[in-house]
Design a protein around this motif. Structure first.
Motif, short mmCIF file in Angstrom:
data_model
loop_
_atom_site.label_atom_id
_atom_site.label_comp_id
_atom_site.label_asym_id
_atom_site.label_seq_id
_atom_site.Cartn_x
_atom_site.Cartn_y
_atom_site.Cartn_z
N UNK A 70 80.51 81.42 18.89
CA UNK A 70 81.59 81.39 19.88
C UNK A 70 81.84 82.76 20.50
N UNK A 71 81.89 83.80 19.68
CA UNK A 71 82.24 85.12 20.19
C UNK A 71 81.02 85.92 20.66
N UNK A 72 79.86 85.70 20.09
CA UNK A 72 78.67 86.46 20.50
C UNK A 72 77.82 85.68 21.49
N UNK A 73 78.07 84.39 21.63
CA UNK A 73 77.31 83.57 22.57
C UNK A 73 75.86 83.42 22.18
N UNK A 74 75.60 83.26 20.90
CA UNK A 74 74.22 83.17 20.42
C UNK A 74 73.70 81.74 20.37
N UNK A 75 74.43 80.80 20.91
CA UNK A 75 73.95 79.42 20.92
C UNK A 75 74.05 78.80 19.54
N UNK A 76 73.19 77.89 19.22
CA UNK A 76 73.31 77.24 17.92
C UNK A 76 72.72 78.05 16.77
N UNK A 77 72.11 79.19 17.06
CA UNK A 77 71.37 79.91 16.02
C UNK A 77 72.28 80.49 14.94
N UNK A 78 73.42 80.98 15.30
CA UNK A 78 74.34 81.51 14.30
C UNK A 78 74.81 80.42 13.35
N UNK A 79 75.11 79.24 13.92
CA UNK A 79 75.54 78.11 13.09
C UNK A 79 74.41 77.67 12.16
N UNK A 80 73.21 77.59 12.67
CA UNK A 80 72.07 77.16 11.85
C UNK A 80 71.82 78.14 10.71
N UNK A 81 71.76 79.43 11.06
CA UNK A 81 71.45 80.44 10.05
C UNK A 81 72.55 80.51 8.98
N UNK A 82 73.80 80.56 9.41
CA UNK A 82 74.88 80.69 8.43
C UNK A 82 75.11 79.40 7.64
N UNK A 83 74.81 78.26 8.24
CA UNK A 83 74.89 77.01 7.49
C UNK A 83 73.85 77.01 6.36
N UNK A 84 72.65 77.47 6.66
CA UNK A 84 71.61 77.55 5.63
C UNK A 84 71.98 78.60 4.57
N UNK A 85 72.55 79.72 5.01
CA UNK A 85 72.99 80.73 4.03
C UNK A 85 74.11 80.18 3.16
N UNK A 86 75.03 79.44 3.75
CA UNK A 86 76.11 78.82 2.97
C UNK A 86 75.57 77.81 1.97
N UNK A 87 74.58 77.03 2.39
CA UNK A 87 73.95 76.07 1.49
C UNK A 87 73.30 76.80 0.31
N UNK A 88 72.57 77.87 0.61
CA UNK A 88 71.93 78.64 -0.46
C UNK A 88 72.95 79.27 -1.39
N UNK A 89 74.03 79.81 -0.83
CA UNK A 89 75.08 80.40 -1.66
C UNK A 89 75.75 79.34 -2.52
N UNK A 90 75.94 78.15 -1.96
CA UNK A 90 76.55 77.06 -2.74
C UNK A 90 75.67 76.64 -3.90
N UNK A 91 74.38 76.52 -3.65
CA UNK A 91 73.46 76.15 -4.73
C UNK A 91 73.45 77.23 -5.81
N UNK A 92 73.42 78.48 -5.40
CA UNK A 92 73.42 79.59 -6.37
C UNK A 92 74.71 79.60 -7.19
#
Length: 131
Positions: A70-92
């Motif tokens: 929303x603030x950097x205007x990076x399209x869906x890439x920030x959501x995709x990357x951080x969603x995957x990082x959140x998933x990995x952090x949750x599993x860990x």
């Protein structure tokens, strides 16, 4: 007459002993059932804790990705990357809480060393001692 009363008293005592023995058996069964129920509740509490840790990590990752987009205007890439990082952090987090993965030792975290790197857990004095 005294013998009759004595016999009646003995019969009543035997019946009372039998009833008490039966009651003690049923109390033991109730205690065992309560112990099983307590163990079940404990397992349910652990499951709720682990699942909430996992879901929270995924939600935080998605929220951070959305805010970045929303603030950097990076399209869906920030959501995709951080969603995957959140998933990995949750599993860990779940694996650490379940005891399958050891958390780093506090001394290693403070010193900036990580246990998985070569030579990170040993300093010069350990090398001299042959440890």
């Amino acid at each position: 007459m005294a013998d009759d009363q004595k016999g009646s008293l003995e019969d009543r005592l035997k019946r009372l002993d039998a009833e008490l023995a039966e009651k003690r058996k049923s109390d033991g069964a109730e205690e065992a059932a309560e112990a099983r129920a307590a163990a079940s509740r404990s397992g349910y509490a652990v499951a709720m804790k682990l699942s909430s840790e996992f879901v929270a990590a995924v939600i935080v990752g998605a929220l951070l990705g959305y805010l970045l987009d929303h603030f950097a205007g990076t399209g869906p890439w920030g959501m995709i990357v951080f969603l995957l990082l959140g998933f990995g952090a949750g599993v860990l987090n779940v694996m650490r809480a379940a005891g399958m993965v050891a958390s780093p030792h506090p001394v290693d975290r403070l010193a900036g060393r990580e246990p998985g790197k070569a030579g990170s857990g040993r300093d010069e004095t350990d090398k001299k001692d042959g440890v």
